[in-house]
Design an enzyme around this catalytic site. Structure first.
Site, short mmCIF file in Angstrom:
data_model
loop_
_atom_site.label_atom_id
_atom_site.label_comp_id
_atom_site.label_asym_id
_atom_site.label_seq_id
_atom_site.Cartn_x
_atom_site.Cartn_y
_atom_site.Cartn_z
N LYS A 13 -32.44 -25.20 38.54
CA LYS A 13 -31.31 -24.29 38.29
C LYS A 13 -30.41 -24.80 37.16
O LYS A 13 -30.01 -24.04 36.30
CB LYS A 13 -30.47 -24.09 39.56
CG LYS A 13 -31.23 -23.50 40.72
CD LYS A 13 -30.35 -23.27 41.94
CE LYS A 13 -29.61 -24.48 42.44
NZ LYS A 13 -30.46 -25.55 42.99
N ARG A 88 -22.84 -20.76 49.01
CA ARG A 88 -23.80 -21.49 49.84
C ARG A 88 -24.01 -20.82 51.19
O ARG A 88 -24.95 -21.16 51.90
CB ARG A 88 -23.33 -22.93 50.07
CG ARG A 88 -23.41 -23.79 48.84
CD ARG A 88 -22.93 -25.20 49.14
NE ARG A 88 -22.82 -25.99 47.94
CZ ARG A 88 -23.77 -26.81 47.48
NH1 ARG A 88 -24.89 -26.91 48.13
NH2 ARG A 88 -23.59 -27.49 46.38
N ARG A 127 -38.75 -37.65 38.41
CA ARG A 127 -37.50 -37.63 37.64
C ARG A 127 -36.80 -38.99 37.75
O ARG A 127 -36.29 -39.51 36.76
CB ARG A 127 -36.59 -36.50 38.18
CG ARG A 127 -35.28 -36.36 37.42
CD ARG A 127 -34.57 -35.06 37.73
NE ARG A 127 -33.88 -35.09 39.01
CZ ARG A 127 -33.22 -34.07 39.52
NH1 ARG A 127 -33.19 -32.91 38.87
NH2 ARG A 127 -32.62 -34.15 40.68
N ARG A 139 -30.05 -40.68 39.54
CA ARG A 139 -29.11 -39.96 40.41
C ARG A 139 -29.30 -40.42 41.85
O ARG A 139 -30.43 -40.57 42.31
CB ARG A 139 -29.39 -38.45 40.31
CG ARG A 139 -28.96 -37.89 38.97
CD ARG A 139 -29.58 -36.55 38.66
NE ARG A 139 -29.33 -35.54 39.70
CZ ARG A 139 -29.47 -34.24 39.48
NH1 ARG A 139 -29.84 -33.80 38.30
NH2 ARG A 139 -29.25 -33.37 40.44
N ARG A 150 -31.27 -33.11 51.86
CA ARG A 150 -30.64 -32.01 51.11
C ARG A 150 -31.47 -30.74 51.20
O ARG A 150 -30.93 -29.64 51.27
CB ARG A 150 -30.43 -32.42 49.65
CG ARG A 150 -29.29 -33.44 49.48
CD ARG A 150 -29.05 -33.78 48.04
NE ARG A 150 -28.56 -32.64 47.30
CZ ARG A 150 -28.82 -32.42 46.01
NH1 ARG A 150 -29.58 -33.24 45.33
NH2 ARG A 150 -28.32 -31.37 45.39
#
Length: 197
Positions: A13, A88, A127, A139, A150
């Site tokens: 996104k 959300r 990643r 991250r 998540r």
């Protein structure tokens, strides 16, 4: 052009939002960034958000909607915006619809990124490795365990938004596992149809 991008973390996104910003001259609105900016600017709603955050609590939907409402009134958002990571929940989606309606605005499209969760975990691991190899910081949510949590959160909370937007006729889907350029092309086609409708 006013859009929402829906999909689990790691679906692409953020990458596509950046491309939309560059292509259409619209702004990307991340609620986290907007909250921090409102707090830093000391706006009325920013002060309320800061008090809640300082108390270690989650900022209410009412405050988040207030921050989004203030932000889309700014000159750079006149051409439109892309919301990433918000709404959300159904309650947030309803509040967003009501707020936009009060301003005489409406959403043009809601684009959902369909993904394969197992392949998504592989993508995140890659990643993290790529960032490490390039000497960039990894991250903290690119840890497979954190990421799996998540994904579960997304499934339990946000997945209900798809039927909500499908009912309103706004929902379109793209293959979030396709190469980046293909996803961009698919999104551009959806937007061309939405604008001409």
């Amino acid at each position: 052009m006013r859009l929402i991008l829906l999909g689990p973390p790691g679906a692409g996104k953020g990458t596509q939002a950046q491309r939309l910003v560059e292509r259409h001259g619209i702004v990307q609105l991340s609620t986290g960034d907007m909250l921090r900016a409102a707090v830093a600017a000391g706006t009325e709603i920013g002060k309320r958000a800061k008090a809640v955050m300082d108390a270690g609590q989650l900022v209410s939907d009412e405050i988040v909607i207030g921050i989004v409402a203030d932000r889309i009134d700014e000159p750079d958002a006149r051409k439109g915006f892309v919301l990433d990571g918000f709404p959300r929940t159904i309650a947030q989606a309803e509040a967003l619809d009501a707020m936009l309606s009060e301003k005489g605005l409406k959403l043009d499209a809601v684009i959902e990124f369909k993904v394969d969760n197992e392949k998504l975990v592989d993508r995140i691991v890659k990643r993290a490795k790529d960032a490490e190899a390039a000497g960039q910081p990894v991250r903290k949510d690119d840890n497979p365990e954190v990421f799996a949590k998540r994904l579960q959160e997304f499934a339990s909370l946000t997945a209900a938004l798809s039927p909500y937007y499908l009912k309103s006729g706004l929902l379109r889907t793209v293959d979030g596992m396709a190469p980046i350029d293909e996803v961009s092309e698919e999104i551009n086609q959806i937007l061309a149809e939405a604008v001409s409708a």
